[in-house]
Design an enzyme around this catalytic site. Structure first.
Site, short mmCIF file in Angstrom:
data_model
loop_
_atom_site.label_atom_id
_atom_site.label_comp_id
_atom_site.label_asym_id
_atom_site.label_seq_id
_atom_site.Cartn_x
_atom_site.Cartn_y
_atom_site.Cartn_z
N ASP A 11 0.86 -1.19 0.00
CA ASP A 11 0.00 0.00 0.00
C ASP A 11 0.89 1.24 0.00
OD1 ASP A 11 -3.16 0.69 1.43
OD2 ASP A 11 -1.70 2.22 0.87
N ASP A 106 -3.56 2.26 -5.44
CA ASP A 106 -2.29 2.27 -4.70
C ASP A 106 -2.08 1.01 -3.86
OD1 ASP A 106 -3.88 2.68 -2.40
OD2 ASP A 106 -2.31 3.92 -1.51
N GLU A 107 -2.81 -0.04 -4.18
CA GLU A 107 -2.77 -1.21 -3.30
C GLU A 107 -2.80 -2.49 -4.14
OE1 GLU A 107 -5.91 -0.86 -0.33
OE2 GLU A 107 -6.20 -3.00 -0.64
P1 TTP Z 1 -5.45 5.04 0.67
O1 TTP Z 1 -4.38 4.00 0.47
O2 TTP Z 1 -6.63 4.68 1.47
O3 TTP Z 1 -4.81 6.32 1.37
P2 TTP Z 1 -3.39 6.96 1.20
O4 TTP Z 1 -2.51 6.19 0.29
O5 TTP Z 1 -3.55 8.40 0.83
O6 TTP Z 1 -2.83 6.92 2.67
P3 TTP Z 1 -2.26 5.68 3.50
O7 TTP Z 1 -0.83 6.05 3.83
O8 TTP Z 1 -3.11 5.60 4.71
O9 TTP Z 1 -2.34 4.48 2.63
O10 TTP Z 1 -5.96 5.56 -0.72
C1 TTP Z 1 -5.10 5.71 -1.86
C2 TTP Z 1 -5.46 6.96 -2.64
O11 TTP Z 1 -6.82 6.92 -3.03
C3 TTP Z 1 -5.30 8.23 -1.84
O12 TTP Z 1 -3.98 8.75 -1.90
C4 TTP Z 1 -6.31 9.13 -2.46
C5 TTP Z 1 -7.39 8.22 -2.97
N1 TTP Z 1 -8.56 8.25 -2.05
C6 TTP Z 1 -9.63 9.07 -2.37
O13 TTP Z 1 -9.62 9.73 -3.43
N2 TTP Z 1 -10.70 9.12 -1.51
C7 TTP Z 1 -10.73 8.42 -0.34
O14 TTP Z 1 -11.71 8.51 0.42
C8 TTP Z 1 -9.61 7.57 -0.01
C9 TTP Z 1 -9.60 6.78 1.27
C10 TTP Z 1 -8.56 7.53 -0.90
MG MG Z 2 -2.25 4.10 0.52
#
Ligand code: TTP
Ligand code: MG
Length: 425
Positions: A11, A106-107
């Site tokens: 992630d 992103d995962e």
């Molecule tokens: P996430 O992996 O949930 O969040 P993140 O990568 O920003 O942070 P973390 O370090 O906790 O992993 O989501 C990936 C991307 O998806 C995030 O950068 C932006 C997008 N996203 C949205 O557009 N809306 C949302 O509600 C969420 C949760 C994520």
């Molecule tokens: Mg993330």
């Protein structure tokens, strides 16, 4: 301990925000949020870890974030760049293991069972982290376990740039003390329901004796979600990766019929089923598309006709895509046609996050006001996770019985019977 499978969840940390910091390194030590402001009514997509220190998080309205941190820096998202970075990261992941299932922009899940010697999975995870940092410039976190659900929960445990394990024998110390909200697939509404049932930690759920009076009591409220959540809380999960993404250019479904269709209503109804299949395949893979290609073949000489249409937005919504396809059908149809084959392909694909981005506070409050929508979203999410129609709400179940058909045509939710069951059985 030797495990049958070693699964990594990769992630990217604060993904959109990290990309913006890469483009403009002066942002690095400042609190940054990403999202479309929409006159301050927009919702934040994500923020960097500096902004998170102020209590800001994804899904928070802009105006609230501004109150929490007055010198916040706002940045409009540039999705095409995020998509490029996502691809760069996934390419490196697939060099580290060919068994990969991208789960969102992103995962990804990575089955590294055959790559690990002498249980040195932590070293392997660090190797992936270092490679991605060196070659792409982004930090990622990795969760390690013997199934997808546990590895996913482990990936959030040491963020950012963290590696952690959550094997079944570790759950009592690492998972059970956590609040129930941290359990895979527990959102705000399920959290509230659980808390009302006195289930505050994940352990509170996991330790209910199976089939006891208490189990039945909780099941009464959670319904069929009970066994899924109970299983995950007890460390069970899925070992198999879905690698169907490999053809990532389009999502399509086609059907050849055993008899000719020459009646407009029959063709329309058959086509709507095909659109349903396609929209669910897209949702399952968390993709949204902008272009549809509609192909038909006649009986007899099998003349093929193809029509394409590009929307002005990305979508994987049945109602929307069907309204567009129905228009194409209407244009193409003339009496006297004999249809033997129908196909719909959705292309010009992006990650589903790109369509979620447009959400505003009004949208959110509409969802909250309409409990049915909220409930349906939960059911959709769970069914997507299960990969088949595990959960059906009462009204739909009645419909299924009424039509003596295991499909529900009229609603956009709860449609998994159509394709996933075919795959499972
Ligand atoms: P996430 O992996 O949930 O969040 P993140 O990568 O920003 O942070 P973390 O370090 O906790 O992993 O989501 C990936 C991307 O998806 C995030 O950068 C932006 C997008 N996203 C949205 O557009 N809306 C949302 O509600 C969420 C949760 C994520
Ligand atoms: Mg993330």
């Amino acid at each position: 301990m030797t495990y049958k499978k070693i699964i990594f969840t990769i992630d990217i940390d604060a993904f959109f925000a990290q990309v913006e910091e890469l483009k403009n390194p002066s942002l690095k030590n400042k609190p940054v949020v990403i999202g479309k402001k929409l006159n301050n009514k927009g919702i934040i997509s994500t923020c960097n870890y500096k902004a998170r220190k102020y209590g800001i998080h994804s899904g928070m309205p802009f105006y609230k974030a501004t109150v929490l941190c007055p010198n916040l820096i706002f940045i409009e998202p540039t999705f095409s760049e995020y998509q490029e970075y996502s691809e760069k990261v996934f390419v490196i992941c697939s060099q580290m293991s060919r068994e990969i299932e991208p789960a969102s922009i992103d995962e990804a899940y990575l089955d590294v069972t055959n790559k690990i010697i002498n249980n040195r999975y932590i070293d392997y995870a660090k190797k992936i982290q270092d490679k991605i940092l060196k070659e792409v410039g982004l930090t990622i976190s990795i969760g390690i376990s013997s199934n997808k659900e546990l590895s996913k929960m482990a990936s959030g445990m040491k963020k950012p740039f963290g590696v952690d394990t959550l094997f079944p024998e570790e759950i009592s110390t690492k998972l059970w003390p956590l609040p129930i909200r941290r359990l895979y697939f527990v959102g705000n509404s399920t959290e509230k329901v659980m808390n009302d049932l006195n289930i505050v930690t994940i352990g509170d759920l996991a330790n209910i004796p199976f089939d006891s009076k208490r189990y039945e009591e909780v099941k009464q409220v959670l319904g069929k979600r009970m066994s899924y959540l109970y299983n995950i809380a007890n460390g069970n999960g899925s070992h198999e990766l879905d690698t169907s993404h490999k053809d990532n250019k389009s999502v399509s479904y086609a059907k050849t019929y055993s008899v000719d269709m020459f009646n407009y209503d029959d063709v329309k109804s058959a086509l709507s089923e095909i659109v349903e299949e396609v929209t669910w395949r897209a949702k399952y893979r968390r993709l949204a598309g902008k272009t549809i290609t509609f192909t038909t073949k006649d009986a007899g000489p099998f003349n093929s006709n193809t029509k394409s249409l590009t929307f002005n937005k990305y979508s994987n919504d049945f109602e929307y895509i069907w309204s567009q396809v129905a228009k194409l059908l209407e244009k193409w149809w003339t009496d006297g046609k004999k249809v033997r084959f129908l196909s719909i392909a959705l292309s010009n694909l992006v990650d589903e996050n790109f369509i979620r981005e447009q959400i505003t506070i009004e949208d959110l409050s509409n969802i909250n006001n309409d409990l049915n929508i909220e409930r349906n979203e939960i059911i959709d999410d769970l069914n997507i996770k299960m990969g088949y129609e595990a959960f059906v709400i009462g009204e739909d179940y009645k419909n299924v019985k009424k039509f003596k058909d295991k499909r529900i045509i009229s609603r956009r939710n709860v449609k998994f019977n159509t394709w996933s069951n075919k795959r499972k059985k």
